[in-house]
Motif scaffolding. Structure first.
Motif, PDB file in Angstrom:
ATOM      1  N   ASP A   1       0.820  -1.213   0.000  1.00 35.18           N
ATOM      2  CA  ASP A   1       0.000   0.000   0.000  1.00 35.18           C
ATOM      3  C   ASP A   1       0.853   1.262   0.000  1.00 35.18           C
ATOM      4  O   ASP A   1       0.503   2.255  -0.652  1.00 35.18           O
TER       5      ASP A   1
ATOM      6  N   ARG B   1       2.222   1.780  -3.529  1.00 37.26           N
ATOM      7  CA  ARG B   1       1.170   2.209  -4.448  1.00 37.26           C
ATOM      8  C   ARG B   1       0.634   3.600  -4.099  1.00 37.26           C
ATOM      9  O   ARG B   1       0.249   4.365  -4.997  1.00 37.26           O
TER      10      ARG B   1
ATOM     11  N   ILE C   1      -0.932  -5.824  -5.166  1.00 41.34           N
ATOM     12  CA  ILE C   1      -1.728  -4.857  -5.921  1.00 41.34           C
ATOM     13  C   ILE C   1      -0.789  -4.330  -6.993  1.00 41.34           C
ATOM     14  O   ILE C   1       0.175  -3.634  -6.689  1.00 41.34           O
TER      15      ILE C   1
ATOM     16  N   ALA D   1      -4.012  -0.299 -11.076  1.00 41.98           N
ATOM     17  CA  ALA D   1      -5.281  -0.946 -11.394  1.00 41.98           C
ATOM     18  C   ALA D   1      -6.024  -1.345 -10.126  1.00 41.98           C
ATOM     19  O   ALA D   1      -5.453  -1.964  -9.219  1.00 41.98           O
ATOM     20  N   GLY D   2      -7.281  -0.958 -10.050  1.00 39.21           N
ATOM     21  CA  GLY D   2      -8.125  -1.361  -8.931  1.00 39.21           C
ATOM     22  C   GLY D   2      -7.926  -0.561  -7.665  1.00 39.21           C
ATOM     23  O   GLY D   2      -8.471  -0.931  -6.619  1.00 39.21           O
ATOM     24  N   LEU D   3      -7.152   0.541  -7.726  1.00 38.70           N
ATOM     25  CA  LEU D   3      -6.867   1.303  -6.518  1.00 38.70           C
ATOM     26  C   LEU D   3      -6.927   2.787  -6.822  1.00 38.70           C
ATOM     27  O   LEU D   3      -6.425   3.238  -7.863  1.00 38.70           O
ATOM     28  N   SER D   4      -7.546   3.540  -5.932  1.00 44.50           N
ATOM     29  CA  SER D   4      -7.602   4.995  -6.069  1.00 44.50           C
ATOM     30  C   SER D   4      -6.909   5.632  -4.880  1.00 44.50           C
ATOM     31  O   SER D   4      -6.616   4.972  -3.878  1.00 44.50           O
TER      32      SER D   4
END
Length: 465
Positions: free
Chosen positions: A230, A233, A334, A244-247
């Motif tokens: 985390d 990212r 992720i 991808a898949g995370l804001s």
């Protein structure tokens, strides 16, 4: 101190960052003994510095911690600066290029991010990050890809090992305090990789080198793995790198990167308090590094025009490194992720101590397939070497090198330990089996790392199962 206006002019003249990338097949070496000094690898130099080597490394000056505590900060800083200057040089990089190496793994201690060190209770030399910057720049210029390996963790992750920087049985990494310091280290390193042009060939950051193998002794390690991913990212999203898949869960209203980290830390609705706290703690450290390392883009990302950024591979030792119900790092992934395994026969516990047993074992190795079944792929073997538990003949070492390369190339590839070791009277015959450069010189390792002395080396040893 250089002015930030001067730094902006410097950056404008620098070449654009080109993101590092995972090679189709890794043919690599570790640059060990450099920014985490392991005395056994350079016994003559260590003795000349005033260090010692003993049977129990916790009882003598056999680590960076023990050395700095014994001789004081000024002496340690001076002696280690000399070591950092001479142990890994442009000549070494040139040799690695000539030997076909495409990847280097650089072991690092947490103390390279100096504000993380409690100087009242912890003892490490200062100044290493400047040498890291110089080293990765040399590798980038040579076209060699880089993995930054968090080799020695705050609080020590493995007992009685000089590679942790402090040889002790008091293992304290697996605590909330030290997990958090490791997350701050991660935020700092991820930011440097993406914003300092010197780091442009770094494609991966490894979270923890060789954690304690018994998972019962590493509480909450699975949570740390998820927080590590985390943090990486979150830094990337702050820089506008899509994940991808995370804001981000926060609005960025500034081009000042360190200020942006503060906005994410204060406002993100996506990341947990530990991740946000790591971003907040990294911001002031990065402000200082912007000046120390001449990286003004840390303060204004608009100064880093022409940057080509892609997500880093978050990297862990594979799930099978531990036993006793370990967390699977694949569950933390992720974005792109890689997995590392280390295999040394010389310490026992793998095969009987004779040439036939070694070759039967390595030629039938199934770790790549086993890991893939658990989602731990791509897998590379980040440490291995030629040492044995018996007196190996030259004839055997040709076979031993070929057989290991064959086994590890079933996965993403391999990274030899080490690029070199000291050649001296004190080191004896150490380089014969531990130095990649010497292994090539002696012919055990082929000049082209993709080649073999005998591609059919395993044919007599393969089993039908």
């Amino acid at each position: 101190m250089r002015s930030l206006l001067g730094l902006a002019a410097l950056l404008a003249s620098a070449r654009a960052v080109v993101a590092g990338s995972l090679p189709d097949k890794i043919y690599g070496v570790n640059v060990g003994g450099w920014l985490v000094l392991e005395p056994w690898m350079l016994p003559g130099e260590w003795a000349s510095m005033g260090g010692s080597i003993c049977d129990d490394c916790s009882t003598c000056i056999q680590s960076e911690w023990a050395y700095t505590k014994a001789y004081g900060q000024d002496t340690a800083n001076r002696e280690f600066a000399q070591h950092w200057t001479t142990w890994f040089t442009q000549d070494d990089v040139n040799t690695l290029v000539a030997d076909g190496i495409n990847t280097v793994r650089i072991p690092l201690g947490y103390w390279i991010v100096e504000p993380l060190v409690d100087r009242t209770t912890e003892f490490y030399p200062e100044g290493g990050i400047v040498y890291l910057q110089k080293g990765v720049q040399m590798l980038a210029n040579a076209g060699i890809q880089v993995i930054l390996d968090h080799h020695a963790l705050p609080g020590v992750q493995t007992a009685e090992q000089s590679f942790t920087g402090n040889c002790t049985d008091n293992v304290q990494f697996y605590t909330e305090y030290n997990y958090q310091r490791a997350l701050v280290w991660t935020a700092v390193m991820t930011s440097l990789v993406h914003l300092d042009p010197a780091f442009n060939s770094v494609f991966a950051i490894e979270a923890v080198n060789e954690p304690t193998t018994d998972a019962a002794q590493t509480p909450n390690y699975g949570t740390f793995q998820k927080n590590f991913v985390d943090v990486v990212r979150a830094v990337e999203l702050t820089l506008g790198i899509p994940v991808a898949g995370l804001s981000l869960g926060a609005e960025i209203t500034t081009s000042n990167f360190t200020a942006a980290l503060g906005q994410v830390a204060n406002a993100s609705t996506v990341f947990n308090p530990d991740v946000r706290a790591a971003l907040a703690a990294a911001a002031p450290i990065l402000v200082d590094l912007a000046v120390q390392l001449a990286v003004p883009a840390l303060l204004d990302t608009g100064l880093g025009g022409g940057v080509d950024r892609t997500s880093l591979l978050t990297t862990f030792m594979d799930v099978n490194w531990q036993y006793d119900d370990p967390p699977n790092p694949a569950d933390a992934a992720i974005g792109p992720q890689g997995y590392d395994n280390h295999l040394y026969y010389s310490y026992g516990g793998v095969a009987a101590a004779n040439p036939t047993a070694y070759l039967e074992s390595i030629c039938n190795l199934n770790r790549v397939q086993t890991d893939a079944g658990l989602g731990d792929t791509p897998l590379w073997f980040g440490e291995w070497g030629l040492p044995t538990q018996f007196d190996a003949t030259d004839e055997f070492l040709y076979m031993w090198a070929d057989a290991q390369k064959r086994a590890y190339s079933q996965g993403q590839g391999w990274i030899f330990w080490n690029f070199k070791v000291e050649q001296s009277e004190a080191a004896g015959n150490l380089s014969r089996q531990w130095s990649y450069i010497e292994g090539v010189n002696l012919g055990y390792l082929t000049k082209d790392p993709a080649d073999y002395n005998n591609a059919s080396v395993c044919a007599p040893y393969l089993t039908s199962s």
